[in-house]
Design a protein around this motif. Structure first.
Motif, PDB file in Angstrom:
ATOM      1  N   THR A  54     119.221 -31.595 132.205  1.00  0.00           N
ATOM      2  CA  THR A  54     118.693 -32.498 133.219  1.00  0.00           C
ATOM      3  C   THR A  54     119.649 -33.667 133.478  1.00  0.00           C
ATOM      4  N   HIS A 115     121.046 -37.381 137.629  1.00  0.00           N
ATOM      5  CA  HIS A 115     119.913 -36.723 136.972  1.00  0.00           C
ATOM      6  C   HIS A 115     119.311 -35.646 137.874  1.00  0.00           C
ATOM      7  N   ALA A 117     116.004 -32.598 138.052  1.00  0.00           N
ATOM      8  CA  ALA A 117     114.779 -31.993 137.526  1.00  0.00           C
ATOM      9  C   ALA A 117     114.739 -30.550 138.013  1.00  0.00           C
ATOM     10  N   TYR A 118     113.946 -29.722 137.329  1.00  0.00           N
ATOM     11  CA  TYR A 118     113.901 -28.298 137.644  1.00  0.00           C
ATOM     12  C   TYR A 118     112.453 -27.837 137.764  1.00  0.00           C
ATOM     13  N   GLY A 128     113.177 -34.135 132.325  1.00  0.00           N
ATOM     14  CA  GLY A 128     114.197 -34.883 131.598  1.00  0.00           C
ATOM     15  C   GLY A 128     113.800 -36.311 131.331  1.00  0.00           C
TER      16      GLY A 128
END
Length: 426
Positions: A54, A115, A117-118, A128
């Motif tokens: 992340t 950064h 995110a997924y 993250g």
């Protein structure tokens, strides 16, 4: 749906994850001691196909690069991070497929500039250091001068991420379980959450005024461990594998020479045992959940380190905690030498006499919430640089529980001061 296995690193307040479809696995934000990840993969007969970061972590050394190399998996990191290794570069809006798993990449700047995110199969979101349970990741690690700008980015990132997810999407943050990378009021005892639950309680989703959010988050930021400055560069370069083989042995009789040479000889025993009798010049850091955090915070980086424990398993536990923050290959000794021992008293708050010289080693924010009258305040992380500010005479040392006070007492004892450890809850 997607199945998710959680790998907890309680000592650092972080989590790693293995998301899978029963055959193919995606590993998110793995820690450096990869045997724990491999155990999950082997127990469930999973093939690691993709490793995701992340962000470039500051509070622990990533095992992602080594896991990808060992398994042949794709290693995916933000395209904008200037890493020193080959990886799959990711940007906002990218999509990845692993077996029956679909990954949507979402840029979520704030905790760090790059950064990510997924969102996996629209049912799980790996956040993250952006959306945490009840709050968000701290925003002052990149550059203190940019804290406000990154806090505004964090607010907008979390708002956008929530808009992209359904209420029943499960939230899987990396930080927020005691990590100093967290900020704000983390939801007490939270172990699972959904986007819908976060809409109802999260600092960045309940608050609609960006300025108010920024003011509150910035005001709540506290000190963070100094070792963070070394971990980020290690992760950018690509850390090597963790070596958890037994450390080089040191005979107890040779410890005094190491102390005299300026090495850190760290005694892992319980704080009361250390107070009762220890080798002069050693430092007492009780082996427990916060061991690596405070050792890494206090030790001058690169100083030779020897661990002193009662059993090989104690030393192995300490070594595992330390490799996670980039302190590799300490030496080790078992058992105290027969000479050169000293000790100091322990007490409760009720035992402190009127007019005693009391040293409070809690953080500034703890001190602001209340303190003992006429006590001296030097946070533990500042003590070695401010020893000359400790008033003369016997020093009664306290924190919130006795743990940090015990470390401070050992540092003062090492400096030749007469100390009393207040081993009590404030």
């Amino acid at each position: 749906m997607v199945d998710v296995e959680t790998i907890e690193t309680a000592e650092l307040g972080d989590r790693s994850y293995v998301a899978h479809d029963g055959e193919h696995a995606i590993v998110v934000d793995p820690q450096r001691d990869l045997d724990r990840v491999r155990r999950v993969l082997d127990d469930r007969d999973l093939r690691c196909a993709l490793v995701l970061e992340t962000h470039i972590h500051n509070d622990y050394v990533s095992g992602g690069l080594q896991l990808a190399r060992a398994t042949g998996a794709t290693y995916a990191v933000s395209a904008d991070d200037p890493v020193g290794f080959v990886r799959r570069p990711l940007t906002d809006g990218d999509a990845l497929r692993v077996g029956d798993l679909w990954v949507q990449v979402v840029a979520t700047p704030g905790h760090t500039d790059n950064h990510l995110a997924y969102i996996v199969n629209e049912s799980a979101v790996f956040t993250g250091g952006s959306l945490l349970y009840g709050s968000v990741g701290r925003t002052d690690l990149v550059d203190p001068a940019r804290t406000e700008a990154l806090t505004r980015a964090q607010f907008r990132s979390v708002q956008r991420l929530a808009e992209l997810c359904e209420d029943d999407a499960r939230v899987y943050p990396t930080h927020g379980f005691g990590s100093f990378c967290s900020s704000g009021s983390i939801a007490d005892g939270a172990s699972v959450s959904t986007v819908g639950e976060e809409r109802a309680r999260n600092d960045a989703l309940v608050e609609t005024d960006e300025d108010a959010f920024v003011s509150r988050l910035v005001a709540g930021l506290t000190a963070y461990p100094r070792y963070y400055a070394h971990v980020g560069p290690l992760n950018l370069d690509g850390a090597g594998p963790a070596d958890l083989s037994p450390p080089a042995p040191v005979a107890p009789g040779d410890l005094a020479a190491r102390v005299a040479a300026g090495d850190w000889v760290v005694d892992l025993r319980a704080r009361t045992a250390y107070a009762a009798g220890h080798l002069a010049g050693t430092i007492g850091i009780e082996l427990g959940r916060n061991f690596a955090t405070y050792l890494g915070w206090l030790i001058p980086w690169g100083t030779p380190l020897t661990l002193l424990g009662d059993t090989p398993s104690e030393v192995a536990d300490a070594q595992r905690q330390l490799v996670r923050i980039g302190i590799d290959r300490p030496s080790a000794a078992l058992g105290l030498p027969s000479a050169g021992l000293r000790g100091y008293r322990t007490a409760a708050f009720a035992d402190v006499p009127p007019g005693a010289n009391v040293l409070d080693v809690r953080r500034d924010d703890e001190r602001a919430a209340g303190s003992l009258p006429d006590s001296t305040h030097i946070p533990l992380h500042s003590l070695t640089a401010r020893l000359d500010e400790v008033p003369p005479g016997d020093v009664w040392v306290h924190c919130a529980t006795g743990y940090r006070a015990s470390i401070a007492a050992s540092l003062l004892d090492r400096a030749g001061r007469d100390v009393v450890l207040i081993d009590d809850t404030y």
